[in-house]
Enzyme design. Sequence first.
Site, PDB file in Angstrom:
ATOM      1  CB  SER A 215       8.961 -50.941 -17.435  1.00  0.00           C
ATOM      2  OG  SER A 215       9.386 -49.683 -16.938  1.00  0.00           O
TER       3      SER A 215
ATOM      4  CE1 TYR B  97       3.924 -48.640 -17.956  1.00  0.00           C
ATOM      5  CE2 TYR B  97       5.825 -48.476 -16.506  1.00  0.00           C
ATOM      6  CZ  TYR B  97       5.297 -48.627 -17.773  1.00  0.00           C
ATOM      7  OH  TYR B  97       6.139 -48.751 -18.856  1.00  0.00           O
TER       8      TYR B  97
END
Length: 273
Positions: free
Chosen positions: A155, A168
Amino acid sequence: MNIQLKTDGKHTPMLTGKVALVTGSTSGIGLGIARALAGAGAAVVLNGLGAADEVAKTKDDLAREYGVKVGYSPADMSKPKAIGEMIGSTLLEHGRLDILVNNAGVQHVAPLEQFPPEKWDQILAINLSSAFHTIRLALPAMRERGYGRIINIASAHGLVASPFKAAYVAAKHGIVGLTKVAALEAAEQGITCNAICPGYVYTPLVEAQIDGQAKAHGISRDQVIRDVLLAQQPNKRFATVEEIGALTAFLASEAAASITGTALPVDGGWTAH
Ligand code: NAD
């Protein structure tokens, strides 16, 4: 964008004969990647959560549309034993595993002091440790064949942070590190390992947030997209699952043999800030 590679009788799609496993491919980005790999001729093993009839339909649709073998493993990516069984059954059924895409991922948003420890453990297990397990278990068969493509869907949060996403961001930075280690250890055996770092990608999950955010902030859908979701994304458009799929298919091909250990942003300029 149509990323299916059509044959004209003279050319074979670039991944024909290859076997790919894509974790978390019952929806969103993973399904877009599975579609791109199948379109390029690879047999695909799907994985992820979902109602049995919907998964069966996805599997049949892909097989019919692209004329490739499509399998499915329901393995829970938070369970190392289930991951072992998934890799084992893929190798047993197909005799090889050439392309491994670690895509399964979940999110939880909360300030650090209120971040539930069980959510931290779950996110680290699914978004990071699952890739450690798939990679360690897939490498021997790849080394034996002298060919392997490992693609980790990280990401923009594997490169930069945002508040309230401790687990995350930690997991995605972790998978970028794991990518580099795998690339170095396997470099001499024809195996590459790269991370793709998407910014916001338009998926059903993102669509589902737009109306809720509009209501919560008392603003329009367009404002949510531009000023909330895409606040960090300079090109002010979502990336698409087709774009991520096309890059994955390229990285999986012979043409990308010298690209390894990278973390490639697909983020409209987010991480250029
Ligand atoms: P999604 O929720 O549509 O898909 C997630 C997939 O993971 C689904 O197939 C789901 O069934 C599967 N999954 C979840 N928990 C699982 C488990 N325990 N075991 C097996 N499978 C499990 O989300 P998405 O947006 O397509 O995200 C896919 C990946 O891309 C994730 O790793 C995410 O972090 C990453 N990513 C997404 C975006 C975005 O904007 N959508 C941006 C950057 C990175």
